[in-house]
Design a protein around this motif. Structure first.
Motif, short mmCIF file in Angstrom:
data_model
loop_
_atom_site.label_atom_id
_atom_site.label_comp_id
_atom_site.label_asym_id
_atom_site.label_seq_id
_atom_site.Cartn_x
_atom_site.Cartn_y
_atom_site.Cartn_z
N LEU A 243 -79.40 36.70 -84.42
CA LEU A 243 -80.62 37.44 -84.12
C LEU A 243 -81.22 36.95 -82.82
O LEU A 243 -81.09 35.77 -82.46
N PHE A 244 -81.89 37.82 -82.12
CA PHE A 244 -82.51 37.46 -80.84
C PHE A 244 -84.01 37.76 -80.92
O PHE A 244 -84.41 38.89 -81.19
N ASP A 245 -84.80 36.72 -80.69
CA ASP A 245 -86.26 36.86 -80.67
C ASP A 245 -86.77 36.28 -79.35
O ASP A 245 -86.81 35.06 -79.18
N PRO A 246 -87.16 37.12 -78.40
CA PRO A 246 -87.56 36.61 -77.09
C PRO A 246 -88.82 35.76 -77.12
O PRO A 246 -89.09 35.02 -76.17
N GLU B 158 -89.96 30.02 -80.07
CA GLU B 158 -89.98 28.75 -79.34
C GLU B 158 -89.31 27.62 -80.12
O GLU B 158 -89.29 26.48 -79.68
N THR B 159 -88.76 27.97 -81.29
CA THR B 159 -88.14 26.96 -82.14
C THR B 159 -86.64 27.20 -82.23
O THR B 159 -86.20 28.30 -82.59
N ASP B 160 -85.88 26.18 -81.92
CA ASP B 160 -84.41 26.28 -81.98
C ASP B 160 -83.97 25.97 -83.41
O ASP B 160 -83.60 24.84 -83.74
N ASP C 91 -81.34 26.92 -85.17
CA ASP C 91 -79.93 26.70 -85.47
C ASP C 91 -79.30 25.63 -84.59
O ASP C 91 -78.10 25.35 -84.70
N GLY C 92 -80.08 25.02 -83.69
CA GLY C 92 -79.58 23.92 -82.89
C GLY C 92 -78.57 24.29 -81.84
O GLY C 92 -77.79 23.42 -81.40
N ASP C 93 -78.57 25.55 -81.40
CA ASP C 93 -77.60 25.94 -80.38
C ASP C 93 -78.14 25.78 -78.96
O ASP C 93 -77.47 26.15 -77.99
N GLY C 94 -79.35 25.24 -78.85
CA GLY C 94 -79.94 25.03 -77.54
C GLY C 94 -80.74 26.21 -77.01
O GLY C 94 -81.34 26.11 -75.94
N ASP C 95 -80.75 27.32 -77.73
CA ASP C 95 -81.50 28.50 -77.29
C ASP C 95 -82.48 28.87 -78.40
O ASP C 95 -82.08 29.37 -79.46
N PRO C 96 -83.78 28.63 -78.19
CA PRO C 96 -84.75 28.94 -79.25
C PRO C 96 -84.88 30.44 -79.53
O PRO C 96 -85.42 30.82 -80.57
N ARG C 97 -84.39 31.27 -78.64
CA ARG C 97 -84.53 32.72 -78.84
C ARG C 97 -83.50 33.28 -79.81
O ARG C 97 -83.64 34.41 -80.28
#
Length: 445
Positions: free
Chosen positions: A362-365, A368-370, A372-378
């Motif tokens: 899922l993508f949420d622009p 601000e919270t990561d 799943d730990g993939d380095g991208d909070p979005r």
């Protein structure tokens, strides 16, 4: 004494009765009062005493030559319309002089205000044609398209042979232009079916599908059939019926140049017209199951299945080719869309015994919270293993759209990417995993 008093009273009454009446006063007409100074100095009503505007054109229309196209172009140079004054200047052209000017302008072309945009991700959707800038001149196509609209309105039917090629060029202008294209089509008399169909087919090929289909209903029966069979205008099929035009519908089912939706509707209408599926209809449906378009193939397979022929119901192919598997899943997605809710999905037959790995990103622009730990909070990634018996086609409508844009084993809709994963078991491919990845919104949207 009493007698004397009575006589006096009688004399008084007689005197009163015999009195001469006073003449009535004679009155003459009343003279009106003289006007006041305020009434004499009242200013004139501006709505009733408007000053005529000063003409913008200094052309002697009685003597100006318009016998040739060169003459008309010379007059256009004198008119010299701009984006700021073109309407006012055109209003000054006498109706009797408009025809030659209209013909010359249309033959000059250059009316494409918005050039076609190449398809690409995040390409801005252009819905409108901009107005010309105030300083635009006749070299500006955005101003010229407005002059062309005026010119088409000024044409007489007798002018058509001189401008038909120009109208064809206008009909070939792609979207977002539509107003000018519609005007060009409507400039041809409704009774002139040959020319109307020619312009409609040109517009249709230029991408004006809705516009062309909206005008095709004015054609007569013979031209409607030609529109379907020669020019592949699917809107013409709506004006015909499978019962009265069976051969046209049979041909439409297998016409790969016809819009898939129209072909699918032709299948439904043709099957509904037969109490028992006729041999010619069955032959056409079997051919359609091999259509390049998965939606048409699924519609044909479903129509055969409900009439008792289950040979073309989607099944997992025994193959090592990812392309063959992708084609089978493409047809399956459209087929499942046609199934009623009480029918079981056919997708489990494509999945290995272990089940289907279902990955969703899922993508949420605004996040601000990561999580799943993939380095991208979005983005938020989740993984689930769906048991074989519980597998369904996910996001079926969007998947059908995505199958129209595939590269390898990844298909994309506007909303998400579908990534299909296959696993070889005993030399055959199985549908082992699927990733549904939200696509980031386009910048500025």
């Amino acid at each position: 004494m009493e007698v004397t008093l009575r006589c006096s009273l009688v004399a008084l009454v007689l005197a009163a009765c015999g009195r001469t009446p006073k003449p009535a006063a004679v009155t003459g007409p009343v003279a009106p009062a003289p006007p006041t100074d305020a009434a004499e100095t009242r200013p004139p009503d501006p709505d009733l005493n408007r000053t005529p505007p000063k003409p913008l054109l200094s052309i002697d229309w009685a003597t100006v030559p318009l016998a040739t196209e060169a003459d008309a172009n010379a007059v256009w140079k004198q008119i010299a319309p701009t984006g700021d004054d073109w309407e006012a200047k055109l209003d000054e052209i006498p109706v009797a002089k408009a025809g030659p000017l209209a013909i010359a302008l249309l033959r000059g072309g250059n009316f494409t205000c918005v050039p076609p945009q190449p398809p690409r991700d995040c390409a801005g959707l252009v819905l409108d044609v901009d107005d010309p800038t105030p300083t635009a001149t006749m070299a500006d196509p955005c101003l010229r398209r407005l002059l062309a609209l005026w010119s088409i309105g000024a044409l007489e039917e007798a002018d058509l042979p001189q401008v038909i090629d120009a109208l064809k060029a206008v009909a070939a202008i792609p979207p977002p232009e539509s107003q000018l294209v519609a005007a060009a089509i409507q400039a041809v008399p409704e009774s002139d079916h040959d020319r109307r169909l020619e312009l409609l087919s040109i517009a249709f090929k230029a991408g004006q599908r809705d516009l062309a289909n909206g005008h095709v209903g004015m054609l007569d029966e013979a031209h409607l059939i030609t529109a379907v069979q020669k020019h592949h205008l699917d809107g013409a099929l709506d004006a015909l019926s499978a019962e009265s035009h069976r051969k046209v519908f049979l041909a439409a089912i297998t016409d790969e140049a016809l819009a898939p939706k129209a072909r699918a509707e032709a299948i439904s209408e043709l099957v509904a017209a037969d109490d028992k599926l006729a041999p010619d209809a069955k032959t056409a449906l079997v051919t359609a199951t091999r259509s390049k378009d998965c939606y048409v193939a699924a519609q044909a397979a479903r129509s055969l299945e409900v009439r008792g022929d289950k040979r073309f119901v989607p099944r997992r192919p025994r193959t090592r080719s990812p392309d063959v598997m992708m084609r089978a899943l493409c047809v399956l997605a459209s087929y499942e869309r046609l199934q009623p809710n009480d029918e079981s999905s056919l997708l489990p037959s494509f999945v290995p015994p272990k089940g289907l790995e279902y990955v969703k990103v899922l993508f949420d622009p605004l996040s601000e919270t990561d999580t799943d730990g993939d380095g991208d909070p979005r983005t938020e990634r989740s993984v689930n293993l769906i048991p074989k018996a519980d597998v369904l086609v996910p996001e079926v409508d969007d998947m059908i759209r995505a199958f129209r844009r595939c590269k390898g084993t990844t298909c994309s809709s506007d909303e998400r990417d579908f990534r299909f994963g296959f696993k070889a078991v005993s030399g055959e491919l199985w549908f082992a995993s699927i990733d549904l990845v939200d696509r980031p919104p386009c910048p500025g949207r």
